[in-house]
Design an enzyme around this catalytic site. Structure first.
Site, PDB file in Angstrom:
ATOM      1  CE1 TYR A  15      -4.280   0.526  -0.445  1.00  0.00           C
ATOM      2  CE2 TYR A  15      -4.366  -1.520   0.801  1.00  0.00           C
ATOM      3  CZ  TYR A  15      -4.962  -0.591  -0.045  1.00  0.00           C
ATOM      4  OH  TYR A  15      -6.245  -0.784  -0.473  1.00  0.00           O
ATOM      5  CD  GLU A  57      -4.801   5.010   0.667  1.00  0.00           C
ATOM      6  OE1 GLU A  57      -4.887   5.827   1.595  1.00  0.00           O
ATOM      7  OE2 GLU A  57      -5.631   4.100   0.472  1.00  0.00           O
ATOM      8  CG  ASP A 100      -7.472   9.664 -24.722  1.00  0.00           C
ATOM      9  OD1 ASP A 100      -6.463   8.956 -24.863  1.00  0.00           O
ATOM     10  OD2 ASP A 100      -8.554   9.218 -24.293  1.00  0.00           O
ATOM     11  CB  THR A 119      -3.911   3.190 -22.226  1.00  0.00           C
ATOM     12  OG1 THR A 119      -3.779   3.269 -23.640  1.00  0.00           O
ATOM     13  CG2 THR A 119      -5.353   3.398 -21.844  1.00  0.00           C
ATOM     14  CE  LYS A 123      -6.133   1.497 -26.109  1.00  0.00           C
ATOM     15  NZ  LYS A 123      -6.378   2.361 -24.951  1.00  0.00           N
ATOM     16  NE  ARG A 155      -4.979  -4.913 -20.306  1.00  0.00           N
ATOM     17  CZ  ARG A 155      -5.526  -4.536 -21.466  1.00  0.00           C
ATOM     18  NH1 ARG A 155      -6.485  -3.670 -21.512  1.00  0.00           N
ATOM     19  NH2 ARG A 155      -5.082  -5.036 -22.601  1.00  0.00           N
TER      20      ARG A 155
HETATM   21  N1  DSN Z   1     -11.244  -0.105 -25.915  1.00  0.00           N
HETATM   22  C1  DSN Z   1     -10.094   0.536 -26.475  1.00  0.00           C
HETATM   23  C2  DSN Z   1      -9.943   0.240 -27.933  1.00  0.00           C
HETATM   24  O1  DSN Z   1     -10.093  -0.905 -28.304  1.00  0.00           O
HETATM   25  O2  DSN Z   1      -9.636   1.124 -28.707  1.00  0.00           O
HETATM   26  C3  DSN Z   1     -10.100   1.974 -26.204  1.00  0.00           C
HETATM   27  O3  DSN Z   1     -10.135   2.183 -24.831  1.00  0.00           O
END
Ligand code: DSN
Length: 418
Positions: free
Chosen positions: A51, A53, A197, A223, A226, A232
């Site tokens: 933890y 925080e 984004d 994110t 990707k 993730r």
């Molecule tokens: N769900 C994702 C995608 O497949 O593009 C975006 O968050």
């Protein structure tokens, strides 16, 4: 995974089968990738037990020295790879990153201008069943029907008319370069905050194959799993003047204990992103997408906007007489994994849309290059043109299986940083 195998064979088996599924299929889901064994080791580490925080050196718990080290590394590396003034590496995912930006500068009822989900936007950019659509007043911009490119004139006109408090750029299914400078100018003109984004294109930006929004945006969210090829998770980058408010919205505003094992894995991924191998992989990802898109055009397919500048493209299947969902199912049967997708101005619903989305990050991370993506396009065409031909199905299954065997998940130079 000997211990797991002994202690919980059911979970162990499902994990083994998932590894096999990934090894034996061609993944064209544009938002997926393969993170390195080093990233996976960090994410599977004992840091999950801790933890923490608060923020490094200012925690609410004792024993945080080691997790402080990894959070500081992650922050410094994130700032370095993106050239940002401030980074918050604690968001559990992209949605939390976007929520934190909204909560930091908007009050309920304020106005957001974001890209229409059905034109390629994201749920958190104003979808009515998402927090963004529930709490704020939403207007959308989209793409031009004739070109499939973002309609910047319409965007500006809507911004002038609706005076949004924030303009959001970024998409989940947009195949062209996003002109962040133009977005920034429009936001300045109407006195709105500008958030980019970059979840889909973060790796391309670090790799120098897509322009960066950092000079123009107040907030950049992404994110980390990707094109960036990390664990993730989520990340917020912003100017120093917003650092305090962003940090306090993430904790204690919307999250409690940060996932320190994920933050450790983010740090590892950000280090990998500094390497020439990573940049080369991003260049190849775009080359592969362009090559594959051209091959589909040659074979008589209609692509939204006619092609791609990035890692993905959208096929409008209306002239092929096969809906997106059916295409997704038929292709899964031969080992090709992708997702159905709406196309702009789709007359069918989101669950039964007219298109499919194809992305090249994962195949590129496996070392697949132009000749092979042409082969994959040929396989897709064969299946979609002959949906009930068993012989063709068997031949394609074999081609895909052979291609997968030739490119083991974790052995290609492209995906493991030296
Ligand atoms: N769900 C994702 C995608 O497949 O593009 C975006 O968050």
């Amino acid at each position: 995974m000997i211990t797991l195998k002994n202690d919980d064979p059911e979970v162990w088996r499902a994990i083994q089968e998932e590894v096999e599924r990934q090894q034996n299929t061609i993944d064209l889901i544009a938002s997926e990738n393969i993170c390195s064994p080093a990233v996976q080791e960090a994410q599977g580490s004992s840091m999950t037990n801790k933890y923490a925080e608060g923020y490094a050196r200012k925690r609410w718990y004792a024993g945080c020295g080691n997790v402080d080290t990894v959070e500081e590394l992650a922050i410094e590396r994130a700032k370095q790879i993106f050239g940002a003034e401030h980074a918050n590496v604690q968001p559990h995912a992209g949605s939390q990153a976007n929520m934190a930006v909204c909560f930091s500068v908007l009050k309920p009822g304020d106005r957001i201008l974001g890209m229409d989900l059905s034109h390629g936007g994201h749920l958190t950019h104003g979808f009515k069943k998402n927090f963004s659509g529930m709490l704020y007043e939403i207007t959308h911009y989209g793409v031009k029907k004739e070109t499939g490119y973002i309609d910047y004139d319409e965007l500006r006109a809507i911004a002038i008319k609706t005076k949004p408090h924030i303009i959001i750029a970024g998409a989940s299914a947009y195949p062209r370069i996003i002109d962040f400078q133009k977005f920034g100018k429009i936001a300045d003109e109407v006195g709105a905050y500008f958030m980019a984004d970059i979840a889909h294109i973060a790796g391309l930006i670090v790799g120098g194959v897509h322009p960066s929004p950092i000079p123009y945006a107040d907030f950049v969210t992404t994110t980390t799993h990707k094109t960036l090829r990390g664990p993730r998770g989520g990340l917020i980058l912003c100017k120093s003047k917003y650092a305090k408010q962003i940090d306090s919205v993430i904790f204690p505003g919307i999250q409690g204990g940060p996932f320190m094992h994920c933050i450790a894995a983010k740090a590892v991924a950000f280090k990998e992103a500094m390497t020439e191998e990573f940049k080369q992989c991003q260049r190849q990802t775009v080359k592969n997408a362009k090559t594959m898109a051209q091959e589909f055009v040659k074979r008589g397919y209609t692509l939204v906007s006619g092609g791609t500048d990035n890692h993905l493209f959208l096929i409008d299947l209306r002239n092929k007489g096969i809906p997106g969902k059916e295409a997704q199912i038929l292709l899964e049967e031969v080992g090709i994994i992708l997702n159905r997708n709406t196309i702009p101005f789709d007359e069918r619903g989101a669950n039964e849309p007219s298109g499919i989305r194809i992305g090249t990050p994962t195949v590129t991370s496996r070392g697949i290059k132009e000749a092979e993506v042409i082969k994959i396009a040929e396989c897709i065409d064969k299946i979609l043109s002959n949906p009930s031909d068993i012989k063709i199905k068997e031949t394609v299954q074999k081609t895909i299986r052979d291609l997968c065997s030739a490119h083991p998940l974790y052995e290609e130079a492209c995906q493991v940083a030296k």
